[in-house]
Design a protein around this motif. Structure first.
Motif, short mmCIF file in Angstrom:
data_model
loop_
_atom_site.label_atom_id
_atom_site.label_comp_id
_atom_site.label_asym_id
_atom_site.label_seq_id
_atom_site.Cartn_x
_atom_site.Cartn_y
_atom_site.Cartn_z
N GLY A 26 0.79 -1.23 0.00
CA GLY A 26 0.00 0.00 0.00
C GLY A 26 0.81 1.28 0.00
N LEU A 27 2.08 1.20 -0.37
CA LEU A 27 2.95 2.37 -0.42
C LEU A 27 2.89 2.95 -1.84
CD1 LEU A 27 5.91 0.93 1.65
CD2 LEU A 27 4.19 2.60 2.40
N THR A 28 1.93 3.81 -2.07
CA THR A 28 1.64 4.28 -3.42
C THR A 28 2.40 5.55 -3.81
OG1 THR A 28 -0.30 5.46 -2.61
CG2 THR A 28 -0.64 3.21 -3.46
N GLY A 29 3.32 6.01 -2.97
CA GLY A 29 4.13 7.17 -3.33
C GLY A 29 5.06 6.87 -4.48
N THR A 30 5.51 5.65 -4.59
CA THR A 30 6.37 5.24 -5.69
C THR A 30 5.49 5.05 -6.92
OG1 THR A 30 7.82 4.13 -4.11
CG2 THR A 30 8.09 3.55 -6.42
N LYS A 31 5.85 5.70 -8.01
CA LYS A 31 4.99 5.74 -9.19
C LYS A 31 5.49 4.83 -10.31
CE LYS A 31 2.53 8.97 -7.31
NZ LYS A 31 1.47 8.50 -6.49
#
Length: 151
Positions: A30-35
Protein backbone atom coordinates in the motif's frame (compact mmCIF):
# COMPACT_ATOMS: atom_id res chain seq x y z
CA UNK A 1 8.18 -15.67 1.37
CA UNK A 2 10.17 -12.54 0.70
CA UNK A 3 11.45 -10.60 3.69
CA UNK A 4 12.25 -6.89 3.31
CA UNK A 5 12.96 -4.08 5.68
CA UNK A 6 10.71 -1.36 4.27
CA UNK A 7 11.08 2.11 5.74
CA UNK A 8 12.64 0.60 8.85
CA UNK A 9 10.03 -2.12 9.41
CA UNK A 10 10.52 -5.79 8.51
CA UNK A 11 7.77 -7.03 6.22
CA UNK A 12 7.01 -10.53 4.95
CA UNK A 13 5.54 -10.81 1.46
CA UNK A 14 3.91 -13.91 0.07
CA UNK A 15 4.56 -13.06 -3.59
CA UNK A 16 6.33 -14.55 -6.56
CA UNK A 17 10.03 -13.61 -6.56
CA UNK A 18 9.63 -12.41 -10.17
CA UNK A 19 7.22 -9.64 -9.13
CA UNK A 20 8.76 -6.19 -9.68
CA UNK A 21 9.53 -4.43 -6.41
CA UNK A 22 7.34 -1.53 -7.56
CA UNK A 23 4.21 -3.67 -7.51
CA UNK A 24 5.13 -5.31 -4.22
CA UNK A 25 5.43 -1.86 -2.65
CA UNK A 26 2.27 -0.44 -4.21
CA UNK A 27 -0.09 -3.41 -4.38
CA UNK A 28 1.04 -5.58 -1.48
CA UNK A 29 2.19 -2.94 1.03
CA UNK A 30 0.00 0.00 0.00
CA UNK A 31 2.95 2.37 -0.42
CA UNK A 32 1.64 4.28 -3.42
CA UNK A 33 4.13 7.17 -3.33
CA UNK A 34 6.37 5.24 -5.69
CA UNK A 35 4.99 5.74 -9.19
CA UNK A 36 4.86 3.63 -12.35
CA UNK A 37 6.18 5.59 -15.29
CA UNK A 38 7.61 3.59 -18.16
CA UNK A 39 8.15 0.02 -16.94
CA UNK A 40 11.62 -0.18 -18.53
CA UNK A 41 13.77 1.70 -15.96
CA UNK A 42 14.15 4.70 -18.26
CA UNK A 43 12.17 7.47 -16.57
CA UNK A 44 12.93 7.05 -12.86
CA UNK A 45 9.43 7.73 -11.51
CA UNK A 46 9.70 4.42 -9.64
CA UNK A 47 13.04 5.19 -7.95
CA UNK A 48 13.45 3.89 -4.40
CA UNK A 49 16.54 3.21 -2.33
CA UNK A 50 17.74 -0.34 -1.80
CA UNK A 51 20.43 -0.54 0.85
CA UNK A 52 20.95 3.20 0.33
CA UNK A 53 21.37 3.04 -3.44
CA UNK A 54 18.84 4.60 -5.82
CA UNK A 55 17.22 1.80 -7.84
CA UNK A 56 14.48 1.67 -10.47
CA UNK A 57 11.85 -0.53 -8.84
CA UNK A 58 9.84 -1.27 -11.99
CA UNK A 59 12.46 -3.73 -13.26
CA UNK A 60 13.98 -4.80 -9.94
CA UNK A 61 12.56 -8.17 -8.97
CA UNK A 62 11.44 -8.46 -5.38
CA UNK A 63 13.23 -11.80 -5.09
CA UNK A 64 16.52 -10.06 -5.91
CA UNK A 65 16.17 -7.80 -2.88
CA UNK A 66 15.09 -10.44 -0.36
CA UNK A 67 16.61 -9.42 2.97
CA UNK A 68 17.43 -5.88 1.82
CA UNK A 69 16.51 -2.52 3.26
CA UNK A 70 14.12 -0.58 1.03
CA UNK A 71 13.32 3.09 1.53
CA UNK A 72 10.45 4.82 -0.23
CA UNK A 73 9.36 8.44 -0.46
CA UNK A 74 6.92 7.82 2.40
CA UNK A 75 9.98 7.65 4.67
CA UNK A 76 11.58 10.91 3.53
CA UNK A 77 9.57 13.25 5.74
CA UNK A 78 6.03 14.19 6.72
CA UNK A 79 3.80 17.19 6.12
CA UNK A 80 4.56 18.30 9.68
CA UNK A 81 8.28 17.51 9.50
CA UNK A 82 9.69 18.00 6.00
CA UNK A 83 13.17 16.78 5.23
CA UNK A 84 15.63 19.49 4.11
CA UNK A 85 15.31 18.10 0.60
CA UNK A 86 11.51 18.35 0.60
CA UNK A 87 11.69 21.91 1.99
CA UNK A 88 14.15 22.88 -0.77
CA UNK A 89 11.89 21.23 -3.36
CA UNK A 90 9.03 23.47 -2.23
CA UNK A 91 11.20 26.59 -1.94
CA UNK A 92 12.39 26.20 -5.53
CA UNK A 93 8.94 25.17 -6.81
CA UNK A 94 10.39 22.04 -8.38
CA UNK A 95 7.12 20.15 -8.88
CA UNK A 96 5.07 21.07 -11.90
CA UNK A 97 2.81 18.12 -12.73
CA UNK A 98 4.49 16.27 -9.84
CA UNK A 99 4.43 12.79 -11.30
CA UNK A 100 8.20 12.27 -11.30
CA UNK A 101 8.75 13.88 -7.92
CA UNK A 102 8.85 10.85 -5.64
CA UNK A 103 11.50 9.24 -7.82
CA UNK A 104 13.41 12.51 -8.16
CA UNK A 105 13.39 13.02 -4.40
CA UNK A 106 14.64 9.49 -3.71
CA UNK A 107 17.43 9.82 -6.29
CA UNK A 108 18.43 13.23 -4.88
CA UNK A 109 18.37 11.89 -1.31
CA UNK A 110 20.63 8.98 -2.32
CA UNK A 111 23.00 11.43 -4.03
CA UNK A 112 23.22 13.63 -0.93
CA UNK A 113 23.83 10.60 1.28
CA UNK A 114 26.75 9.58 -0.92
CA UNK A 115 28.00 13.08 -1.75
CA UNK A 116 26.95 15.72 0.80
CA UNK A 117 28.27 18.62 -1.32
CA UNK A 118 27.71 17.75 -4.99
CA UNK A 119 28.79 19.96 -7.85
CA UNK A 120 26.50 20.74 -10.77
CA UNK A 121 28.29 18.02 -12.74
CA UNK A 122 27.75 15.52 -9.89
CA UNK A 123 24.06 16.36 -9.80
CA UNK A 124 23.68 16.11 -13.56
CA UNK A 125 25.44 12.72 -13.57
CA UNK A 126 23.38 11.30 -10.69
CA UNK A 127 19.96 12.68 -11.58
CA UNK A 128 19.01 10.58 -14.58
CA UNK A 129 15.30 10.76 -13.82
CA UNK A 130 13.15 12.28 -16.56
CA UNK A 131 10.99 15.30 -15.83
CA UNK A 132 8.57 15.97 -18.67
CA UNK A 133 8.02 19.48 -17.30
CA UNK A 134 11.75 20.27 -17.60
CA UNK A 135 12.44 21.46 -14.05
CA UNK A 136 16.07 20.32 -14.10
CA UNK A 137 17.49 23.76 -13.16
CA UNK A 138 15.13 23.90 -10.19
CA UNK A 139 16.10 20.35 -9.18
CA UNK A 140 19.77 21.34 -9.22
CA UNK A 141 19.12 24.49 -7.13
CA UNK A 142 17.02 22.52 -4.63
CA UNK A 143 19.72 19.88 -4.21
CA UNK A 144 22.33 22.58 -3.56
CA UNK A 145 20.05 24.20 -0.94
CA UNK A 146 19.35 20.86 0.73
CA UNK A 147 23.09 20.15 0.86
CA UNK A 148 23.66 23.49 2.63
CA UNK A 149 20.82 22.79 5.07
CA UNK A 150 22.23 19.37 5.95
CA UNK A 151 25.77 20.74 6.47
Amino acid sequence: MISLQVNGEWRELDVEPEMPLLWALRDELGLTGTKFGCGIAACGACTVQVDGVAQRSCVLLVGAVDGASVRTVENLGTADNLSPLQAAWIKHQVPQCGYCQSGMLMAADALLSENPNPSDADIDAAMTNICRCGTYQRVRAAIHDAAKAKA
